[in-house]
Write a protein that holds these residues in place. Structure first.
Motif, PDB file in Angstrom:
ATOM      1  N   PRO A  58      41.555  95.101  50.181  1.00 34.01           N
ATOM      2  CA  PRO A  58      40.520  95.522  49.247  1.00 34.01           C
ATOM      3  C   PRO A  58      39.671  94.376  48.684  1.00 34.01           C
ATOM      4  O   PRO A  58      38.765  94.596  47.896  1.00 34.01           O
ATOM      5  N   SER A  59      39.930  93.147  49.067  1.00 34.65           N
ATOM      6  CA  SER A  59      39.292  91.996  48.449  1.00 34.65           C
ATOM      7  C   SER A  59      37.965  91.617  49.105  1.00 34.65           C
ATOM      8  O   SER A  59      37.930  91.173  50.247  1.00 34.65           O
ATOM      9  N   ASP A  60      36.864  91.754  48.352  1.00 28.43           N
ATOM     10  CA  ASP A  60      35.567  91.276  48.829  1.00 28.43           C
ATOM     11  C   ASP A  60      35.557  89.755  48.884  1.00 28.43           C
ATOM     12  O   ASP A  60      34.899  89.158  49.725  1.00 28.43           O
ATOM     13  N   VAL A  61      36.295  89.118  47.984  1.00 31.77           N
ATOM     14  CA  VAL A  61      36.389  87.659  47.957  1.00 31.77           C
ATOM     15  C   VAL A  61      36.990  87.153  49.264  1.00 31.77           C
ATOM     16  O   VAL A  61      36.538  86.154  49.827  1.00 31.77           O
ATOM     17  N   ALA A  62      37.994  87.849  49.781  1.00 28.72           N
ATOM     18  CA  ALA A  62      38.633  87.428  51.028  1.00 28.72           C
ATOM     19  C   ALA A  62      37.634  87.429  52.182  1.00 28.72           C
ATOM     20  O   ALA A  62      37.622  86.507  52.998  1.00 28.72           O
ATOM     21  N   VAL A  63      36.794  88.436  52.248  1.00 25.50           N
ATOM     22  CA  VAL A  63      35.790  88.513  53.313  1.00 25.50           C
ATOM     23  C   VAL A  63      34.805  87.352  53.186  1.00 25.50           C
ATOM     24  O   VAL A  63      34.480  86.677  54.170  1.00 25.50           O
ATOM     25  N   ALA A  64      34.328  87.094  51.973  1.00 24.68           N
ATOM     26  CA  ALA A  64      33.377  86.005  51.760  1.00 24.68           C
ATOM     27  C   ALA A  64      33.993  84.652  52.101  1.00 24.68           C
ATOM     28  O   ALA A  64      33.359  83.817  52.756  1.00 24.68           O
ATOM     29  N   LEU A  65      35.233  84.416  51.686  1.00 22.21           N
ATOM     30  CA  LEU A  65      35.874  83.132  51.966  1.00 22.21           C
ATOM     31  C   LEU A  65      36.125  82.939  53.463  1.00 22.21           C
ATOM     32  O   LEU A  65      35.992  81.828  53.980  1.00 22.21           O
ATOM     33  N   ALA A  66      36.455  83.991  54.166  1.00 21.43           N
ATOM     34  CA  ALA A  66      36.621  83.888  55.615  1.00 21.43           C
ATOM     35  C   ALA A  66      35.281  83.538  56.267  1.00 21.43           C
ATOM     36  O   ALA A  66      35.215  82.688  57.155  1.00 21.43           O
ATOM     37  N   ALA A  67      34.203  84.171  55.807  1.00 20.44           N
ATOM     38  CA  ALA A  67      32.875  83.893  56.357  1.00 20.44           C
ATOM     39  C   ALA A  67      32.420  82.469  56.061  1.00 20.44           C
ATOM     40  O   ALA A  67      31.654  81.884  56.823  1.00 20.44           O
ATOM     41  N   LEU A  68      32.891  81.894  54.951  1.00 26.59           N
ATOM     42  CA  LEU A  68      32.508  80.532  54.551  1.00 26.59           C
ATOM     43  C   LEU A  68      33.444  79.463  55.127  1.00 26.59           C
ATOM     44  O   LEU A  68      33.355  78.305  54.747  1.00 26.59           O
ATOM     45  N   ASP A  69      34.340  79.852  56.039  1.00 26.02           N
ATOM     46  CA  ASP A  69      35.297  78.907  56.628  1.00 26.02           C
ATOM     47  C   ASP A  69      36.115  78.188  55.564  1.00 26.02           C
ATOM     48  O   ASP A  69      36.354  76.976  55.649  1.00 26.02           O
ATOM     49  N   ALA A  70      36.555  78.935  54.565  1.00 29.03           N
ATOM     50  CA  ALA A  70      37.348  78.345  53.482  1.00 29.03           C
ATOM     51  C   ALA A  70      38.748  77.986  53.972  1.00 29.03           C
ATOM     52  O   ALA A  70      39.244  78.523  54.958  1.00 29.03           O
ATOM     53  N   THR A  71      39.366  77.073  53.249  1.00 27.37           N
ATOM     54  CA  THR A  71      40.740  76.660  53.503  1.00 27.37           C
ATOM     55  C   THR A  71      41.526  76.839  52.218  1.00 27.37           C
ATOM     56  O   THR A  71      41.049  76.519  51.135  1.00 27.37           O
ATOM     57  N   VAL A  72      42.733  77.377  52.309  1.00 26.29           N
ATOM     58  CA  VAL A  72      43.617  77.566  51.167  1.00 26.29           C
ATOM     59  C   VAL A  72      44.613  76.403  51.144  1.00 26.29           C
ATOM     60  O   VAL A  72      45.240  76.119  52.162  1.00 26.29           O
ATOM     61  N   VAL A  73      44.746  75.746  50.004  1.00 30.31           N
ATOM     62  CA  VAL A  73      45.722  74.671  49.865  1.00 30.31           C
ATOM     63  C   VAL A  73      46.940  75.253  49.157  1.00 30.31           C
ATOM     64  O   VAL A  73      46.832  75.812  48.066  1.00 30.31           O
ATOM     65  N   VAL A  74      48.099  75.149  49.803  1.00 29.99           N
ATOM     66  CA  VAL A  74      49.334  75.755  49.314  1.00 29.99           C
ATOM     67  C   VAL A  74      50.382  74.664  49.106  1.00 29.99           C
ATOM     68  O   VAL A  74      50.521  73.765  49.936  1.00 29.99           O
ATOM     69  N   ARG A  75      51.088  74.755  47.991  1.00 28.73           N
ATOM     70  CA  ARG A  75      52.215  73.848  47.743  1.00 28.73           C
ATOM     71  C   ARG A  75      53.481  74.688  47.696  1.00 28.73           C
ATOM     72  O   ARG A  75      53.529  75.715  47.032  1.00 28.73           O
ATOM     73  N   GLY A  76      54.495  74.233  48.429  1.00 31.16           N
ATOM     74  CA  GLY A  76      55.745  74.978  48.481  1.00 31.16           C
ATOM     75  C   GLY A  76      56.925  74.059  48.688  1.00 31.16           C
ATOM     76  O   GLY A  76      56.788  72.833  48.614  1.00 31.16           O
ATOM     77  N   PRO A  77      58.099  74.619  48.965  1.00 29.90           N
ATOM     78  CA  PRO A  77      59.314  73.830  49.159  1.00 29.90           C
ATOM     79  C   PRO A  77      59.185  72.768  50.253  1.00 29.90           C
ATOM     80  O   PRO A  77      59.807  71.718  50.187  1.00 29.90           O
ATOM     81  N   ALA A  78      58.359  73.033  51.267  1.00 31.82           N
ATOM     82  CA  ALA A  78      58.186  72.089  52.370  1.00 31.82           C
ATOM     83  C   ALA A  78      57.058  71.097  52.120  1.00 31.82           C
ATOM     84  O   ALA A  78      56.718  70.308  53.000  1.00 31.82           O
ATOM     85  N   GLY A  79      56.436  71.149  50.923  1.00 33.77           N
ATOM     86  CA  GLY A  79      55.327  70.247  50.608  1.00 33.77           C
ATOM     87  C   GLY A  79      54.006  70.978  50.561  1.00 33.77           C
ATOM     88  O   GLY A  79      53.959  72.200  50.472  1.00 33.77           O
ATOM     89  N   GLN A  80      52.930  70.215  50.623  1.00 33.30           N
ATOM     90  CA  GLN A  80      51.591  70.782  50.533  1.00 33.30           C
ATOM     91  C   GLN A  80      51.007  70.924  51.934  1.00 33.30           C
ATOM     92  O   GLN A  80      51.205  70.069  52.792  1.00 33.30           O
ATOM     93  N   ARG A  81      50.270  72.018  52.150  1.00 36.13           N
ATOM     94  CA  ARG A  81      49.629  72.238  53.440  1.00 36.13           C
ATOM     95  C   ARG A  81      48.328  73.006  53.235  1.00 36.13           C
ATOM     96  O   ARG A  81      48.136  73.666  52.213  1.00 36.13           O
ATOM     97  N   ALA A  82      47.447  72.894  54.217  1.00 35.18           N
ATOM     98  CA  ALA A  82      46.176  73.615  54.186  1.00 35.18           C
ATOM     99  C   ALA A  82      46.212  74.700  55.255  1.00 35.18           C
ATOM    100  O   ALA A  82      46.685  74.480  56.367  1.00 35.18           O
ATOM    101  N   ILE A  83      45.724  75.882  54.893  1.00 39.07           N
ATOM    102  CA  ILE A  83      45.706  77.023  55.810  1.00 39.07           C
ATOM    103  C   ILE A  83      44.264  77.524  55.893  1.00 39.07           C
ATOM    104  O   ILE A  83      43.645  77.818  54.862  1.00 39.07           O
ATOM    105  N   ALA A  84      43.738  77.633  57.095  1.00 38.94           N
ATOM    106  CA  ALA A  84      42.404  78.216  57.261  1.00 38.94           C
ATOM    107  C   ALA A  84      42.444  79.642  56.715  1.00 38.94           C
ATOM    108  O   ALA A  84      43.394  80.382  56.974  1.00 38.94           O
ATOM    109  N   PHE A  85      41.424  80.027  55.963  1.00 38.92           N
ATOM    110  CA  PHE A  85      41.459  81.344  55.328  1.00 38.92           C
ATOM    111  C   PHE A  85      41.524  82.473  56.358  1.00 38.92           C
ATOM    112  O   PHE A  85      42.100  83.516  56.106  1.00 38.92           O
ATOM    113  N   THR A  86      40.962  82.248  57.530  1.00 41.65           N
ATOM    114  CA  THR A  86      41.029  83.265  58.589  1.00 41.65           C
ATOM    115  C   THR A  86      42.450  83.428  59.116  1.00 41.65           C
ATOM    116  O   THR A  86      42.755  84.425  59.766  1.00 41.65           O
TER     117      THR A  86
END
Length: 133
Positions: A58-86
């Motif tokens: 349902p997220s319009d933001v998700a569609v826009a971020l995918a179209a803009l080639d956004a990257t999500v930066v995630v921090r977790g138990p294994a450290g920090q990583r970047a994930i392409a929004f697509t």
């Protein structure tokens, strides 16, 4: 940041998801079936669906971020990583209960967007017909 992250992580769902008493839903109870496959499915996925689920995000933001080639930066138990929004959202496949690639203990800490040239804006069409359930 919290608003953007929450909107990006909106659960993929459909009208049948909310009605536990009558309609089966694999997102709610894995293995029960998908009522939307052969029911009213006007607002459901035509790409990226499986026999387990045809719900849409349902997220319009998700569609826009995918179209803009956004990257999500995630921090977790294994450290920090970047994930392409697509690659952030998962297709339903055999695990429709999983909406994204986040694991236990992962936290979205930022996003990066490609630089825009010129002016851009998001315009959403209005559908005059109410959804049929």
């Amino acid at each position: 940041m919290a608003s953007w992250a929450a909107t990006s992580c909106s659960a993929t769902r459909c009208a049948y998801f909310r009605d536990e008493m009558i309609f089966p839903c694999n997102k709610r109870r894995l293995g029960s079936g998908c009522a939307a496959l052969h029911g009213s499915n006007r607002n459901h996925a035509i790409f990226g669906w499986s026999d387990a689920c045809v719900a849409t995000n349902p997220s319009d933001v998700a569609v826009a971020l995918a179209a803009l080639d956004a990257t999500v930066v995630v921090r977790g138990p294994a450290g920090q990583r970047a994930i392409a929004f697509t690659d952030f959202h998962r297709l339903p496949g055999d695990t429709p209960e999983r909406d994204n690639v986040l694991g236990r203990g992962d936290l979205i800490v930022s996003n990066r967007r490609a630089r825009l040239r010129g002016r851009s804006r998001l315009a959403l069409p209005e559908d005059p017909r109410p959804p049929v359930v």
